[in-house]
Design a protein around this motif. Structure first.
Motif, PDB file in Angstrom:
ATOM      1  N   LEU A  69      10.595   2.593 -11.704  1.00  0.00           N
ATOM      2  CA  LEU A  69       9.178   1.528 -11.233  1.00  0.00           C
ATOM      3  C   LEU A  69       8.183   1.662 -12.336  1.00  0.00           C
ATOM      4  O   LEU A  69       7.640   2.220 -12.569  1.00  0.00           O
ATOM      5  CB  LEU A  69       8.786   1.884  -9.967  1.00  0.00           C
ATOM      6  N   ASN A  70       7.346   0.530 -12.357  1.00  0.00           N
ATOM      7  CA  ASN A  70       6.358   0.093 -13.422  1.00  0.00           C
ATOM      8  C   ASN A  70       5.565   0.642 -12.681  1.00  0.00           C
ATOM      9  O   ASN A  70       5.182   0.895 -11.047  1.00  0.00           O
ATOM     10  CB  ASN A  70       6.714  -0.932 -14.285  1.00  0.00           C
ATOM     11  N   GLY A  71       4.684   0.694 -13.008  1.00  0.00           N
ATOM     12  CA  GLY A  71       3.241   1.326 -12.580  1.00  0.00           C
ATOM     13  C   GLY A  71       2.567   0.105 -11.035  1.00  0.00           C
ATOM     14  O   GLY A  71       1.981   0.436  -9.975  1.00  0.00           O
ATOM     15  N   PHE A  72       2.632  -1.471 -11.393  1.00  0.00           N
ATOM     16  CA  PHE A  72       2.180  -2.397 -10.948  1.00  0.00           C
ATOM     17  C   PHE A  72       2.841  -2.618  -9.594  1.00  0.00           C
ATOM     18  O   PHE A  72       2.113  -2.241  -8.284  1.00  0.00           O
ATOM     19  CB  PHE A  72       2.439  -3.397 -11.175  1.00  0.00           C
ATOM     20  N   ASP A  73       4.477  -1.845  -9.098  1.00  0.00           N
ATOM     21  CA  ASP A  73       5.277  -2.058  -8.579  1.00  0.00           C
ATOM     22  C   ASP A  73       4.619  -0.584  -7.623  1.00  0.00           C
ATOM     23  O   ASP A  73       5.047  -0.334  -6.552  1.00  0.00           O
ATOM     24  CB  ASP A  73       6.699  -2.021  -8.471  1.00  0.00           C
ATOM     25  N   VAL A  74       4.920   0.288  -8.170  1.00  0.00           N
ATOM     26  CA  VAL A  74       4.505   1.887  -7.352  1.00  0.00           C
ATOM     27  C   VAL A  74       2.697   1.740  -7.277  1.00  0.00           C
ATOM     28  O   VAL A  74       2.499   2.436  -5.805  1.00  0.00           O
ATOM     29  CB  VAL A  74       4.472   3.106  -8.916  1.00  0.00           C
ATOM     30  N   CYS A  75       1.927   0.655  -7.477  1.00  0.00           N
ATOM     31  CA  CYS A  75       0.562   0.580  -6.733  1.00  0.00           C
ATOM     32  C   CYS A  75       0.346  -0.439  -5.100  1.00  0.00           C
ATOM     33  O   CYS A  75      -0.473   0.452  -4.672  1.00  0.00           O
ATOM     34  CB  CYS A  75      -0.670  -0.270  -7.712  1.00  0.00           C
ATOM     35  N   ARG A  76       1.583  -1.294  -5.286  1.00  0.00           N
ATOM     36  CA  ARG A  76       1.561  -2.445  -4.191  1.00  0.00           C
ATOM     37  C   ARG A  76       2.146  -0.884  -3.611  1.00  0.00           C
ATOM     38  O   ARG A  76       2.140  -1.243  -2.011  1.00  0.00           O
ATOM     39  CB  ARG A  76       2.575  -3.009  -4.536  1.00  0.00           C
ATOM     40  N   ARG A  77       3.771  -0.333  -3.588  1.00  0.00           N
ATOM     41  CA  ARG A  77       4.131   0.756  -2.621  1.00  0.00           C
ATOM     42  C   ARG A  77       3.745   1.049  -2.072  1.00  0.00           C
ATOM     43  O   ARG A  77       3.603   1.538  -0.574  1.00  0.00           O
ATOM     44  CB  ARG A  77       5.201   1.304  -3.512  1.00  0.00           C
ATOM     45  N   LEU A  78       2.032   2.314  -2.559  1.00  0.00           N
ATOM     46  CA  LEU A  78       0.989   3.476  -2.289  1.00  0.00           C
ATOM     47  C   LEU A  78       0.276   2.531  -1.626  1.00  0.00           C
ATOM     48  O   LEU A  78      -0.050   3.271  -0.034  1.00  0.00           O
ATOM     49  CB  LEU A  78       0.884   4.138  -3.239  1.00  0.00           C
ATOM     50  N   LYS A  79      -0.248   1.576  -1.328  1.00  0.00           N
ATOM     51  CA  LYS A  79      -0.774   0.900  -0.928  1.00  0.00           C
ATOM     52  C   LYS A  79      -0.237   0.382   0.702  1.00  0.00           C
ATOM     53  O   LYS A  79      -1.033   0.231   1.969  1.00  0.00           O
ATOM     54  CB  LYS A  79      -1.207  -0.139  -0.983  1.00  0.00           C
ATOM     55  N   LYS A  80       1.258   0.470   0.983  1.00  0.00           N
ATOM     56  CA  LYS A  80       1.832   0.377   2.593  1.00  0.00           C
ATOM     57  C   LYS A  80       1.971   1.422   3.132  1.00  0.00           C
ATOM     58  O   LYS A  80       2.551   2.031   4.190  1.00  0.00           O
ATOM     59  CB  LYS A  80       3.369  -0.524   2.197  1.00  0.00           C
ATOM     60  N   ILE A  81       1.554   2.743   2.482  1.00  0.00           N
ATOM     61  CA  ILE A  81       1.820   4.460   3.181  1.00  0.00           C
ATOM     62  C   ILE A  81       0.294   4.276   3.750  1.00  0.00           C
ATOM     63  O   ILE A  81      -0.766   4.611   2.972  1.00  0.00           O
ATOM     64  CB  ILE A  81       1.969   5.448   1.420  1.00  0.00           C
ATOM     65  N   GLU A  82       0.056   5.068   4.510  1.00  0.00           N
ATOM     66  CA  GLU A  82      -0.895   4.914   5.671  1.00  0.00           C
ATOM     67  C   GLU A  82      -1.814   5.680   4.749  1.00  0.00           C
ATOM     68  O   GLU A  82      -3.008   5.659   5.261  1.00  0.00           O
ATOM     69  CB  GLU A  82      -0.965   5.325   7.265  1.00  0.00           C
ATOM     70  N   HIS A  83      -1.085   7.376   4.821  1.00  0.00           N
ATOM     71  CA  HIS A  83      -2.228   8.163   4.761  1.00  0.00           C
ATOM     72  C   HIS A  83      -2.703   7.959   2.469  1.00  0.00           C
ATOM     73  O   HIS A  83      -3.246   8.469   1.980  1.00  0.00           O
ATOM     74  CB  HIS A  83      -1.867   9.636   4.238  1.00  0.00           C
ATOM     75  N   ALA A  84      -1.996   7.560   1.962  1.00  0.00           N
ATOM     76  CA  ALA A  84      -2.450   6.896   0.670  1.00  0.00           C
ATOM     77  C   ALA A  84      -3.025   5.260   0.688  1.00  0.00           C
ATOM     78  O   ALA A  84      -4.078   5.214  -0.799  1.00  0.00           O
ATOM     79  CB  ALA A  84      -1.608   7.153  -0.215  1.00  0.00           C
ATOM     80  N   LYS A  85      -2.616   4.841   1.241  1.00  0.00           N
ATOM     81  CA  LYS A  85      -3.517   3.550   0.883  1.00  0.00           C
ATOM     82  C   LYS A  85      -5.041   3.381  -0.097  1.00  0.00           C
ATOM     83  O   LYS A  85      -5.117   1.973  -0.402  1.00  0.00           O
ATOM     84  CB  LYS A  85      -3.357   2.354   1.776  1.00  0.00           C
ATOM     85  N   HIS A  86      -5.749   4.268   0.730  1.00  0.00           N
ATOM     86  CA  HIS A  86      -7.035   3.965   0.396  1.00  0.00           C
ATOM     87  C   HIS A  86      -7.200   4.376  -0.801  1.00  0.00           C
ATOM     88  O   HIS A  86      -8.048   4.751  -1.219  1.00  0.00           O
ATOM     89  CB  HIS A  86      -8.376   4.504   1.194  1.00  0.00           C
ATOM     90  N   THR A  87      -6.451   5.436  -1.025  1.00  0.00           N
ATOM     91  CA  THR A  87      -6.284   6.638  -2.204  1.00  0.00           C
ATOM     92  C   THR A  87      -6.642   5.466  -4.178  1.00  0.00           C
ATOM     93  O   THR A  87      -6.041   5.312  -3.824  1.00  0.00           O
ATOM     94  CB  THR A  87      -5.397   6.915  -2.810  1.00  0.00           C
ATOM     95  N   PRO A  88      -8.134   5.580  -4.720  1.00  0.00           N
ATOM     96  CA  PRO A  88      -7.751   4.885  -5.931  1.00  0.00           C
ATOM     97  C   PRO A  88      -7.458   4.615  -6.579  1.00  0.00           C
ATOM     98  O   PRO A  88      -6.504   6.491  -7.127  1.00  0.00           O
ATOM     99  CB  PRO A  88      -9.486   5.191  -6.002  1.00  0.00           C
ATOM    100  N   VAL A  89      -6.257   4.199  -7.631  1.00  0.00           N
ATOM    101  CA  VAL A  89      -6.008   3.915  -8.903  1.00  0.00           C
ATOM    102  C   VAL A  89      -6.503   3.563  -9.894  1.00  0.00           C
ATOM    103  O   VAL A  89      -7.032   2.356 -10.111  1.00  0.00           O
ATOM    104  CB  VAL A  89      -4.476   3.450  -8.123  1.00  0.00           C
TER     105      VAL A  89
END
Length: 356
Positions: A69-89
Motif C-alpha cells: 500500500l502506498n502512503g496516500f492509501d494508508v492515510c485515507r484508510r486510517l482516516k476511517k479508523i475511529e480512534h486514529a482519524k484525528h492522528t496527524p500525518v
C-alpha cells in the motif's frame, strides 16, 4: 530492529515511522530522540495499518512509495479508523512534485516534508503538530466537559420544573377533594391504574407513562367551576344540570391550556378528552376512535372502572364481575378495545391497586 523503541523512559508521546527503507527510519529516530519520544515503525503500508488498528499514536511520519500500500492509501484508510482519524500525518518522502504534495493534503496529511530534509526542520514540524494535536484533544475534552455540565444543569432545571408542577398538581388534588364527592383515594387509584394501562401500550415511552400517572389526577379539575348544588346533588341530575356538569371537561382544559410544560399539557389533554367515547358519542367534542388522545382514552377507562366499583352519593358499588361485564359490553363503544383487552388480561394487577 524492534517494532517499538522507547528512547527515554517516561516518554508518553508515541510516533509511528513508516518507510520501506530501514536506514530512513533510523535517521528519523536519531533526529527525534532528543525530544524524548516513543517510536514504533513499519516497513510497508499494510504493516502500518495493522499497528494503527491495534494501538494509538500521537503522530505518524509516512513515506509514500512503499510495497503493498502506498502512503496516500494508508492515510485515507486510517482516516476511517475511529480512534486514529484525528492522528496527524506528516508525509516524509522524496516525491517533491506539486501533484504529489496536493494529493498528500487531499488524502488527509497535515504536513509534507521532502527528502532530503534538515534535522531542525523535522524537529520543529513534528513538535508543532504534536502540540496542535494535544491542544485539539484538550479543547475537545474541555468542550465535552462543558457540554456534560450543561446537560446536567439543564436536567436539574427540568427536574425542578417538574417537581414544581407535581406540587401544583397535589395542591389541586386537595382542592378537588374539598369540592367533589370524589375522594383522594379515587384520584390516587385512577392515577395508578392509568399508569398500569399506559405501561402495556407499546407505543408509549417511559416519559409518556410518567406523564399519564402524574397528570391523570387532574382529569376532573374543571369541577371546581361547577356550582356546588349540582356537584353535590345526592340524586340524579336533571337534563339541564347534566348539561352544566358536562362543561367541566372544557373548564378543566381552559384552566390548564396556556402552560407549555409537559405535565400541564398532558393534564389539559386528559381534562378535555377523558369523557370522549370510542364511537364518537362522548363530549365535549364528539371525537371518535384514535382522534381521542391515548392519554384521554387511558384515563377514561381507569376512571369509569374505579367509579363503578366504588360507592358514590348517587349509587352503590358494583361487583367486580358486573363492572367487567359493563366494560366488555362497551368495548368499541365507550372504550378503546385495545385498552379493554389490557385491563382484562392483567385484571389481577388492577385489583391489587384497588385493594391497596
Amino acid at each position: 530492529m524492534n517494532r517499538e523503541i522507547i528512547v527515554k523512559s517516561g516518554s508518553d508521546i508515541r510516533i509511528l515511522i513508516v518507510d520501506d527503507v530501514s536506514e530512513n527510519i533510523q535517521v528519523a529516530m536519531n533526529i527525534l530522540k532528543e525530544d524524548s519520544y516513543t517510536f514504533s515503525f513499519a516497513t510497508d503500508g499494510q504493516e502500518a495499518l495493522n499497528l494503527i488498528v491495534s494501538g494509538g499514536f500521537d503522530l505518524i511520519l509516512l513515506d509514500i512509495m512503499m510495497p503493498k500500500l502506498n502512503g496516500f492509501d494508508v492515510c485515507r484508510r486510517l482516516k476511517k479508523i475511529e480512534h486514529a482519524k484525528h492522528t496527524p500525518v506528516i508525509f516524509l518522502t522524496a516525491k517533491a512534485d506539486a501533484d504529489s504534495i496536493a494529493e498528500g493534503f487531499e488524502a488527509g496529511g497535515v504536513d509534507y516534508i521532502t527528502k532530503p530534509f534538515h534535522a531542525n526542520e523535522l524537529l520543529s514540524r513534528v513538535k508543532t503538530h504534536i502540540e496542535l494535536s494535544q491542544s485539539r484533544t484538550f479543547l475537545q475534552k474541555y468542550a465535552d466537559e462543558v457540554e456534560t455540565k450543561a446537560k446536567l444543569q439543564a436536567q436539574r432545571l427540568a427536574d425542578e420544573i417538574e417537581k414544581n408542577q407535581c406540587e401544583m398538581i397535589y395542591i389541586l388534588m386537595e382542592v378537588m377533594e374539598s369540592t367533589s364527592d370524589e375522594t383522594g383515594q379515587h384520584i390516587k387509584r385512577v392515577a395508578e391504574m392509568s399508569r398500569l394501562l399506559a405501561s402495556y401500550v407499546p407505543s408509549l415511552s417511559e416519559s409518556d407513562i410518567n406523564s399519564v400517572f402524574l397528570a391523570s389526577p387532574m382529569h376532573d379539575i374543571g369541577k371546581i367551576a361547577i356550582p356546588k348544588e349540582i356537584l353535590h346533588k345526592p340524586g340524579k341530575l336533571t337534563e339541564e344540570e347534566m348539561t352544566v356538569m358536562k362543561t367541566h371537561a372544557e373548564k378543566g382544559y381552559e384552566l390548564l391550556k396556556n402552560s407549555k410544560r409537559r405535565l400541564s399539557t398532558a393534564a389539559s389533554i386528559i381534562a378535555k378528552e377523558h369523557h370522549e367515547k370510542w364511537d364518537g358519542t362522548g363530549y365535549p367534542l364528539g371525537l371518535k376512535g384514535e382522534e381521542i388522545h391515548i392519554y384521554g382514552r387511558i384515563v377514561a377507562l381507569a376512571d369509569v372502572f374505579d367509579a363503578l366499583t366504588h360507592k358514590r352519593q348517587y349509587k352503590n358499588a358494583w361487583t367486580i364481575d358486573d363492572a367487567i361485564t359493563y366494560i366488555k359490553d362497551n368495548s368499541g363503544k365507550h372504550f378503546d378495545p385495545a385498552l379493554v383487552d389490557i385491563l382484562i388480561d392483567h385484571l389481577p394487577e388492577f385489583l391489587d391497586i384497588m385493594k391497596q
